[in-house]
Design an enzyme around this catalytic site. Sequence first.
Site, mmCIF file in Angstrom:
data_model
loop_
_atom_site.group_PDB
_atom_site.id
_atom_site.type_symbol
_atom_site.label_atom_id
_atom_site.label_comp_id
_atom_site.label_asym_id
_atom_site.label_seq_id
_atom_site.Cartn_x
_atom_site.Cartn_y
_atom_site.Cartn_z
ATOM 1 C CE1 TYR A 148 -3.887 2.227 0.515
ATOM 2 C CE2 TYR A 148 -2.416 3.420 1.979
ATOM 3 C CZ TYR A 148 -3.580 3.364 1.246
ATOM 4 O OH TYR A 148 -4.440 4.438 1.228
ATOM 5 C CD1 TRP B 200 -1.574 7.602 -1.262
ATOM 6 C CD2 TRP B 200 -1.381 9.556 -2.362
ATOM 7 N NE1 TRP B 200 -2.784 8.258 -1.190
ATOM 8 C CE2 TRP B 200 -2.691 9.464 -1.852
ATOM 9 C CE3 TRP B 200 -1.023 10.696 -3.081
ATOM 10 C CZ2 TRP B 200 -3.644 10.469 -2.052
ATOM 11 C CZ3 TRP B 200 -1.969 11.688 -3.263
ATOM 12 C CH2 TRP B 200 -3.271 11.571 -2.763
#
Length: 754
Positions: free
Chosen positions: A113, A115
């Site tokens: 996980y 960005w």
Amino acid sequence: MGGMSDSALHASHWGAFRARVQDGRIVEAIPFEEDPDPADLLGSVPDVVHAANRVARPAVRRGWLEGRSRVDAPRGADEFVEVDWDTAIDLVAREITRVRREHGSEAIFGGSYGWASAGRFHHAKTQMQRFLAASGGYTGHVGTYSFGASSVILPHVLGFDANTSDSHAWDDIAEHTETWLMLGGVPTRNMKVDSGGVGAHRGARGLARALAGGARAINVNPIRDEAPTGAEWQPIRPGTDVALLLGLAHTLLVEDRHDRAFLDAHTTGFDRFADHLRGASDGIAKDADWASGITGIAAERIRGLARDMSVTRTLITTTWSLQRAEHGEQPYWMTVVLAAMLGGIGRPGEGFAFGFGSTDGIGSGAQRFRPPSHGKGDNPLAGREIPVARIVDALEDPGGAYDFDGERRTYPDIRLVYWAGGNPFHHHQDLGRLRAAWQRPDTVIVNEPWWTPTAKHADIVLPATTTLERDDIAASSSDDWIVAMKRAVDPVGEALDDSEIFRRLSLAVGLDAPYGSVDDALREMYEAGRASAARIGVDLPIFDEFWERGSTRLARVAPRNPLARLRAGEPLATPSGRIEIFSETIDGYGYDDCLGHPAWLPPREWATGYPLHLISHQPATRLHSQLDGGSVSRAAKIRGREACRISPTDAAARGIRDGDVVRLFNDRGSCLAGAAISDAVMPGVVALPTGAWFDPDPETGIERHGNPNVLTADRGTSKLAQGTTAQTTLVDIERFDGDLPPVEAFDPPRIARR
Ligand SMILES: Nc1nc2c(c(=O)[nH]1)N[C@H]1C(S)=C(S)[C@@H](COP(=O)(O)OP(=O)(O)OC[C@H]3O[C@@H](n4cnc5c(=O)[nH]c(N)nc54)[C@H](O)[C@@H]3O)O[C@H]1N2
Ligand SMILES: Nc1nc2c(c(=O)[nH]1)N[C@H]1C(S)=C(S)[C@@H](COP(=O)(O)OP(=O)(O)OC[C@H]3O[C@@H](n4cnc5c(=O)[nH]c(N)nc54)[C@H](O)[C@@H]3O)O[C@H]1N2
Ligand SMILES: [Mo]
């Protein structure tokens, strides 16, 4: 391609810019001239690209290399040994192959996980998952930290996930809204960024237009300056919005101000919910007085608000943050139910909306086509994912059973963790617990440009380039620009692109190369996107023209409220075809922490008895942990530590003065921060934004830099969604009078050259 030009256009999650390069280094990120409202975060870009904490060469933890026990030199405390790329690739390929053979592909955790960076091709996680999928599969994750609770409950209630569905336009609010209840405010700080890139920022201007329409705006928030000036501030005890909404609903019900026609035509289960409001089963009426006792808001204020909302065109906006809390499903469900009682759902500027003030794009409309992507491939182990925020439970309890959205699942036995493009030692809760569980797998591999806390806790660290060191294309469905991200500087140290790392790993495990040259891959990806755009009538220039020009602007379509169709008689994709105020499905799960209708369920955290609520909202000076080492983030720190806002009352009671170093603590851990006394924070609350790089003191264990996640609890929202509950945290705070330990967050680990 591949050429380096001065001032070439580039893109990032925090805005497009031109990279000014001198002597092979980027010296300035000049805002894109089409951006009316560029983010100050650009000022940090040159600092971090050439920072001393870039990972220069592949590095392996000494204890791992020597096959020693992790007890004497645990991950995060050991030194690293630099190796050449061939050695590193060989070690990783052998280890992945070994783990697959001995434990099965399920033992490889590739959720990763995070960005990462803007850019459709070099997106690190996509590249990694494509490799892991092709080489046998991996255990992935489902859901997000952003809206983990609501993305599970909303499909039960509405038939779709309304988190990013662009339901209202800022201009609808300007034109139609009379009362705007902002749960969690509308912080412009969060509109500096958008996932995948921002060409020209629109959010803050949209918000200003919306407010210029003259609506009465009420910022329900423990912090005042999280909505534009002009909004009334309604402080609320953190985590109690559901009680407020129930109190408002009760007033509407007993004063017969609810919209029966809308409820009859478009919802199911209202009667059972009304019984709950009246206290039929538990003898407790959820009236304004009851709500007042929980929220700290005067009962007459609640009654007055309910009356005003019932006679004006009302919009309720709820920020994503409200669900990152214990029982975080409930404020979302209750937002929908209160809006249904008011009856305006599906009309412009009325009803409810989520995520206003959570990113730049929401409210400004969307693209008509899906931007091109390189694709993460098909994972043979699809369907065996873990809920994203349950990573530590999984590491601690292989084979353990858990509940998730009506299913009983078991955790895999994770032996190898691979992370590329995320920072769990930023994003996860209760970092002390993560750090202990993180010691369990055989091997942890991390691709990173920087020596982040996660890289420091890995066994094998592979240095990745930043976007400025490679060619890519930025495009996102929430943005109206496609930007050619041209390489501006040479790779720093021996860094390789993630795509190149996984190309080499593919060959090393015996697969074919996943693509030819990067130039060809970009061209193919873009042309595929262009072809799909053409099918829906969107004309894009051919690749060469796009690349030459550097950017393309797309037409946007105004947000279309999917619930307008409900009013027109079209059923929703719920079991009843209606908005589910009572859900037979959820009720049938029999959970004690998520009932068949929205309800106030006190958080377990309150039993700890700590006196202050900790809000760890998004940081204004960076993106999560990204850019924390840059000048913009550092300038806002107090004596090198993250600033923690505290009310004058709570500061005075503890002898804390503005600028003091303070220690925040609870039973899970403690961290140092700099005190910023502010009357914008209500008494009983402290605010420490996320993102200061985790920096535990090796002697005392105290986190020295101000990372709130050493304090947050690592519990699921409920058995339904198992989302993160970072916002439900109680702490205490004291002045720190001891010898100030140095901040070493940005120092690389000890590295030996072989
Ligand atoms: N207490 C608390 N915790 C929270 C939250 C909160 O509100 N409170 N919010 C949560 C939310 S909503 C989110 S989304 C998460 C965010 O958590 P993350 O997305 O994990 O945070 P980032 O700092 O963006 O981490 C991205 C990482 O990718 C790396 N990276 C960037 N570009 C590249 C690249 O090209 N290649 C590789 N290999 N790596 C790259 C960066 O250096 C960085 O380490 O945090 C969550 N955590
Ligand atoms: N500059 C910048 N912008 C960002 C990010 C970043 O790191 N930096 N991260 C991005 C990401 S990944 C995401 S998911 C979004 C997140 O967007 P959000 O989840 O909306 O943002 P937060 O900043 O966590 O919190 C928003 C507001 O909620 C309030 N709040 C917290 N708890 C409560 C409560 O119990 N009740 C009420 N009524 N209010 C409460 C806070 O005071 C704050 O004003 O932001 C994005 N935008
Ligand atoms: Mo997020």
